[in-house]
Design an enzyme around this catalytic site. Structure first.
Site, short mmCIF file in Angstrom:
data_model
loop_
_atom_site.label_atom_id
_atom_site.label_comp_id
_atom_site.label_asym_id
_atom_site.label_seq_id
_atom_site.Cartn_x
_atom_site.Cartn_y
_atom_site.Cartn_z
N LYS A 52 0.84 -1.20 0.00
CA LYS A 52 0.00 0.00 0.00
C LYS A 52 0.88 1.26 0.00
CE LYS A 52 -3.78 -2.43 2.21
NZ LYS A 52 -4.39 -2.89 3.47
N GLN A 96 -4.34 -1.68 9.81
CA GLN A 96 -4.30 -3.02 9.22
C GLN A 96 -4.91 -4.03 10.20
OE1 GLN A 96 -3.20 -3.73 6.02
NE2 GLN A 96 -3.95 -5.80 6.41
N ASP A 119 -11.04 2.93 4.42
CA ASP A 119 -11.37 1.50 4.29
C ASP A 119 -12.88 1.28 4.26
OD1 ASP A 119 -9.31 -0.28 3.90
OD2 ASP A 119 -8.74 -0.37 6.02
#
Ligand code: NAP
Length: 293
Positions: A52, A96, A119
């Protein structure tokens, strides 16, 4: 049969974003930024976060990774997130998952400002998606819709059958396809493990979205001719002919289903590459909506 090339679409999206960011730089403006927070040493998570970060750098997006020790307290993590909620240089915050057991994931997600929730996991983002307000849709489902749009696959009035009801894929893609909007406006059915005969539903699909996590479960006799198939699954199966001893397959028996399908995504190279591209896209959107330019 048209093979849906997620790698190419993802590269196109990254290149479009790169151009927009170059333009911002040329105008002397602030640029979008994404901070990734990772707790512990899980190797798969480390790889995801590194890719990412690399993707951000390649398009000129500001990026930073906060690597935290596995024994960090929940309170310390929440304080760090709150500091990034206030930080004007980072428009997207990604934590994460999974997190160590002593940290409550729901609390962490709810602490991220919904304005930086790239997200799309925050309950406000999920709620806005359900009621049809512009919001951050989670990245894999957003990527699926983008593939349908860019391949000009008609969705209006079409029967979309989603197999799987997880919070990160099944439910959000069903909600996206239900909206009265471009690239959606579909008739949506969600199927899950309680269905007695999933083929009863899958055979009706004009667009079949498989997000099950079971290798090659969707067989050719479970779909109709001319279906568009989006295979989200990522499964390892043993393959002694490969150096690693395994290969990656989707939830769809690609070899046989592709003979009946009009469109189909391969695994790998279909939905997978879209997730990071949409993360970048959501970060750009967060900058546009809420960032100081
Ligand atoms: P998940 O949380 O395990 O959900 C799987 C869903 O499939 C559940 O709703 C489950 O039903 C349903 N299911 C399982 N067996 C079934 C059966 N025999 N018949 C009908 N439904 C069945 O998985 P997920 O996170 O959604 O991920 C699904 C797959 O996509 C995985 O292979 C994952 O690795 C992959 N994935 C890929 C990406 C990407 O970037 N390409 C991103 C995320 C996930 P119940 O709810 O009843 O248990």
């Amino acid at each position: 049969m048209i093979l849906i090339d997620g790698k190419k679409v993802a590269a196109d999206i990254r290149s479009e974003l790169k151009d927009k960011i170059s333009q911002l730089k040329a105008e002397g403006k602030n640029v979008p930024g994404l901070v990734a927070i990772i707790v512990g040493e899980d190797p798969a998570s480390q790889i995801y976060v590194a890719s990412k970060g690399k993707a951000c750098e390649e398009i000129g997006m500001r990026t930073k990774t906060e690597k935290l020790s596995a024994d960090i307290s929940e309170a310390e993590l929440l304080t760090l997130i709150q500091s990034y909620n206030q930080n004007k240089d980072y428009h997207g915050i990604l934590v994460q998952l999974p997190l160590p057991k002593h940290i409550n994931e729901d609390k962490v997600i709810e602490t991220i400002s919904h304005k930086k929730d790239v997200d799309g996991f925050h309950p406000i983002s999920v709620g806005n998606l359900v009621i049809g307000k512009d919001t951050f849709a989670s990245c894999t489902p957003a990527g699926i819709q983008e593939l349908l749009i860019r391949y000009k696959i008609e969705t209006k009035g079409k029967h979309v059958v989603v197999v799987g009801r997880s919070n990160i894929v099944g439910k959000p893609i069903a909600n996206i396809m239900l909206q009265k909007a471009e690239g959606a406006n579909s008739i949506v059915t969600i199927v899950h493990s309680a269905a007695k005969d999933i083929s009863y539903y899958t055979k009706q699909a004009d667009i079949l979205i498989a997000a099950i996590g079971k290798a090659e479960m969707i067989k050719a006799d479970m779909v109709k001719d001319g279906v568009a198939v989006i295979d989200v699954g990522i499964n390892r199966i043993d393959d002694p002919t490969k150096i690693k001893g395994y290969r990656i397959v989707g939830d769809v028996d690609f070899e046989n289903v592709s003979k009946k399908a009009l469109f189909i995504t391969p695994v790998p190279g279909g939905v997978g590459p879209m997730t990071i591209a949409m993360l970048l896209s959501n970060t750009f959107k967060a900058y546009n909506l809420y960032g100081e330019k």
